[in-house]
Design a protein around this motif. Structure first.
Motif, PDB file in Angstrom:
ATOM      1  N   HIS A 150       0.838  -1.198   0.000  1.00 26.61           N
ATOM      2  CA  HIS A 150       0.000   0.000   0.000  1.00 26.61           C
ATOM      3  C   HIS A 150       0.878   1.254   0.000  1.00 26.61           C
ATOM      4  O   HIS A 150       1.931   1.285   0.638  1.00 26.61           O
ATOM      5  N   GLU A 151       0.428   2.274  -0.705  1.00 23.17           N
ATOM      6  CA  GLU A 151       1.073   3.583  -0.623  1.00 23.17           C
ATOM      7  C   GLU A 151       0.698   4.188   0.730  1.00 23.17           C
ATOM      8  O   GLU A 151      -0.476   4.425   1.008  1.00 23.17           O
ATOM      9  N   ALA A 152       1.701   4.432   1.574  1.00 26.26           N
ATOM     10  CA  ALA A 152       1.432   4.851   2.952  1.00 26.26           C
ATOM     11  C   ALA A 152       1.596   6.357   3.138  1.00 26.26           C
ATOM     12  O   ALA A 152       2.504   6.977   2.577  1.00 26.26           O
ATOM     13  N   THR A 153       0.703   6.919   3.938  1.00 25.49           N
ATOM     14  CA  THR A 153       0.785   8.324   4.340  1.00 25.49           C
ATOM     15  C   THR A 153       0.574   8.401   5.846  1.00 25.49           C
ATOM     16  O   THR A 153      -0.358   7.794   6.379  1.00 25.49           O
ATOM     17  N   LEU A 154       1.437   9.135   6.522  1.00 29.64           N
ATOM     18  CA  LEU A 154       1.323   9.345   7.966  1.00 29.64           C
ATOM     19  C   LEU A 154       0.996  10.806   8.228  1.00 29.64           C
ATOM     20  O   LEU A 154       1.679  11.707   7.734  1.00 29.64           O
ATOM     21  N   VAL A 155      -0.070  11.042   9.004  1.00 30.73           N
ATOM     22  CA  VAL A 155      -0.473  12.393   9.395  1.00 30.73           C
ATOM     23  C   VAL A 155      -0.389  12.478  10.914  1.00 30.73           C
ATOM     24  O   VAL A 155      -1.023  11.686  11.617  1.00 30.73           O
ATOM     25  N   VAL A 156       0.393  13.418  11.425  1.00 33.54           N
ATOM     26  CA  VAL A 156       0.563  13.573  12.874  1.00 33.54           C
ATOM     27  C   VAL A 156      -0.061  14.891  13.316  1.00 33.54           C
ATOM     28  O   VAL A 156       0.326  15.964  12.841  1.00 33.54           O
ATOM     29  N   LEU A 157      -1.039  14.804  14.231  1.00 30.48           N
ATOM     30  CA  LEU A 157      -1.693  15.981  14.799  1.00 30.48           C
ATOM     31  C   LEU A 157      -1.100  16.231  16.177  1.00 30.48           C
ATOM     32  O   LEU A 157      -1.413  15.522  17.135  1.00 30.48           O
ATOM     33  N   SER A 158      -0.245  17.236  16.308  1.00 27.65           N
ATOM     34  CA  SER A 158       0.455  17.459  17.570  1.00 27.65           C
ATOM     35  C   SER A 158       0.975  18.890  17.640  1.00 27.65           C
ATOM     36  O   SER A 158       1.136  19.556  16.606  1.00 27.65           O
ATOM     37  N   ASP A 159       1.255  19.352  18.864  1.00 26.50           N
ATOM     38  CA  ASP A 159       1.948  20.632  19.001  1.00 26.50           C
ATOM     39  C   ASP A 159       3.460  20.428  18.989  1.00 26.50           C
ATOM     40  O   ASP A 159       4.222  21.391  19.021  1.00 26.50           O
ATOM     41  N   PHE A 160       3.887  19.174  18.955  1.00 27.28           N
ATOM     42  CA  PHE A 160       5.297  18.783  18.893  1.00 27.28           C
ATOM     43  C   PHE A 160       6.108  19.303  20.082  1.00 27.28           C
ATOM     44  O   PHE A 160       7.318  19.492  19.984  1.00 27.28           O
ATOM     45  N   GLU A 161       5.431  19.478  21.205  1.00 22.28           N
ATOM     46  CA  GLU A 161       6.135  19.719  22.468  1.00 22.28           C
ATOM     47  C   GLU A 161       6.370  18.341  23.090  1.00 22.28           C
ATOM     48  O   GLU A 161       5.635  17.893  23.966  1.00 22.28           O
ATOM     49  N   LEU A 162       7.396  17.676  22.612  1.00 24.46           N
ATOM     50  CA  LEU A 162       7.626  16.264  22.913  1.00 24.46           C
ATOM     51  C   LEU A 162       8.556  16.078  24.107  1.00 24.46           C
ATOM     52  O   LEU A 162       9.483  16.862  24.320  1.00 24.46           O
ATOM     53  N   PHE A 163       8.297  14.987  24.851  1.00 24.22           N
ATOM     54  CA  PHE A 163       9.121  14.657  26.010  1.00 24.22           C
ATOM     55  C   PHE A 163       9.730  13.262  25.896  1.00 24.22           C
ATOM     56  O   PHE A 163      10.097  12.664  26.907  1.00 24.22           O
ATOM     57  N   ASP A 164       9.831  12.754  24.676  1.00 26.01           N
ATOM     58  CA  ASP A 164      10.535  11.486  24.483  1.00 26.01           C
ATOM     59  C   ASP A 164      11.970  11.628  24.991  1.00 26.01           C
ATOM     60  O   ASP A 164      12.586  12.693  24.872  1.00 26.01           O
ATOM     61  N   ASP A 165      12.511  10.551  25.537  1.00 29.28           N
ATOM     62  CA  ASP A 165      13.885  10.594  26.043  1.00 29.28           C
ATOM     63  C   ASP A 165      14.885  10.906  24.934  1.00 29.28           C
ATOM     64  O   ASP A 165      15.926  11.507  25.180  1.00 29.28           O
ATOM     65  N   ASN A 166      14.550  10.467  23.720  1.00 25.51           N
ATOM     66  CA  ASN A 166      15.450  10.633  22.577  1.00 25.51           C
ATOM     67  C   ASN A 166      14.716  11.356  21.448  1.00 25.51           C
ATOM     68  O   ASN A 166      14.503  10.797  20.375  1.00 25.51           O
ATOM     69  N   VAL A 167      14.344  12.603  21.684  1.00 23.41           N
ATOM     70  CA  VAL A 167      13.525  13.348  20.727  1.00 23.41           C
ATOM     71  C   VAL A 167      14.177  13.407  19.349  1.00 23.41           C
ATOM     72  O   VAL A 167      13.507  13.211  18.328  1.00 23.41           O
ATOM     73  N   ASP A 168      15.468  13.662  19.296  1.00 20.55           N
ATOM     74  CA  ASP A 168      16.140  13.770  17.997  1.00 20.55           C
ATOM     75  C   ASP A 168      16.003  12.477  17.197  1.00 20.55           C
ATOM     76  O   ASP A 168      15.738  12.504  15.987  1.00 20.55           O
ATOM     77  N   GLN A 169      16.166  11.341  17.874  1.00 15.13           N
ATOM     78  CA  GLN A 169      16.044  10.059  17.184  1.00 15.13           C
ATOM     79  C   GLN A 169      14.614   9.819  16.727  1.00 15.13           C
ATOM     80  O   GLN A 169      14.371   9.329  15.621  1.00 15.13           O
ATOM     81  N   VAL A 170      13.656  10.173  17.572  1.00 16.58           N
ATOM     82  CA  VAL A 170      12.244   9.999  17.211  1.00 16.58           C
ATOM     83  C   VAL A 170      11.910  10.824  15.969  1.00 16.58           C
ATOM     84  O   VAL A 170      11.224  10.352  15.053  1.00 16.58           O
TER      85      VAL A 170
END
Length: 231
Positions: A150-170
């Motif tokens: 399938h031709e895939a499309t990802l849509v992310v709805l966020s303010d992108f104020e992220l707290f992942d431990d590894n934000v750059d990698q994410v």
């Protein structure tokens, strides 16, 4: 390989997120906007995955979208496709807190599948309000790889104020998603080069007009549909 979705400026007007925390869907102002012609079903199988951020900086009283207008507009976009969708065109919904009761697995973008998809377009009752993109991104990537034909499309709805431990990698992983990537930035957060140039960005600030979240999602949904004409 990432294919960047090219959107004309008219599609980048952001959604109306100006309602206060005391507003409800019942008393929110009525707005009217057009999305355009969804065209005909795609000649190839497609899958569009929507990831929603339900963290406090989005849904809190002073958040980017305290009345969940993003879900109303996402539902509007899905409905527009569902009227003319094909069984080989799939949609899925994930949340930052995945797995949650609001996650919807790949479902045909048809009238029959529409109700199931809409069931995921709300803040899940078991959402913890995490500001972590990593888990849902991993789940979306796994779906895209599972549906490799399938031709895939990802849509992310966020303010992108992220707290992942590894934000750059994410965020590197976001750019490496096996398909088109569209970030809808709620609240108009200044990203200052945070996202890779392969990621299409739509900003949705508090002062922007109604319908942009819907138009942005709609444009991603019709990217492979012949005859489609987003407004």
């Amino acid at each position: 390989m990432i294919r960047t979705v090219q959107l004309r400026p008219v599609h980048l007007l952001a959604a109306d997120l100006r309602w206060t925390s005391g507003s409800t869907r019942a008393n929110s102002p009525s707005v009217s906007y057009q999305l355009g012609d969804p065209g005909r079903p795609s000649p190839e199988p497609t899958i569009t995955i929507v990831i929603a951020d339900d963290s406090g900086s989005v849904i809190g009283p002073a958040g980017a979208d305290p009345v969940s207008n993003r879900y109303e507009e996402a539902s509007r976009a899905f409905r527009a496709i569902g009227r003319r969708g094909g069984k080989h065109e799939l949609g899925a919904v994930l949340h930052f807190d995945t797995p949650t009761s609001g996650d919807v697995p790949p479902t045909p973008l048809t009238r029959a599948g529409l109700q199931r998809l809409r069931s995921g377009l709300h803040v899940p009752h078991d959402a913890a309000g995490a500001s972590y993109l990593g888990a849902s991104l991993n789940a979306a990537t796994a779906l895209a790889k599972h549906y490799r034909n399938h031709e895939a499309t990802l849509v992310v709805l966020s303010d992108f104020e992220l707290f992942d431990d590894n934000v750059d990698q994410v965020l590197d992983d976001l750019a490496d998603f096996p398909g088109d990537v569209h970030a809808i930035v709620l609240g108009g957060t200044q990203l200052d080069g945070l996202l890779d140039e392969r990621v299409q960005i739509t900003k949705a600030a508090h002062t922007d007009a109604p319908g942009t979240v819907a138009r942005a999602i709609f444009t991603s949904l019709v990217a492979h549909r012949p005859g489609s004409r987003p407004i």
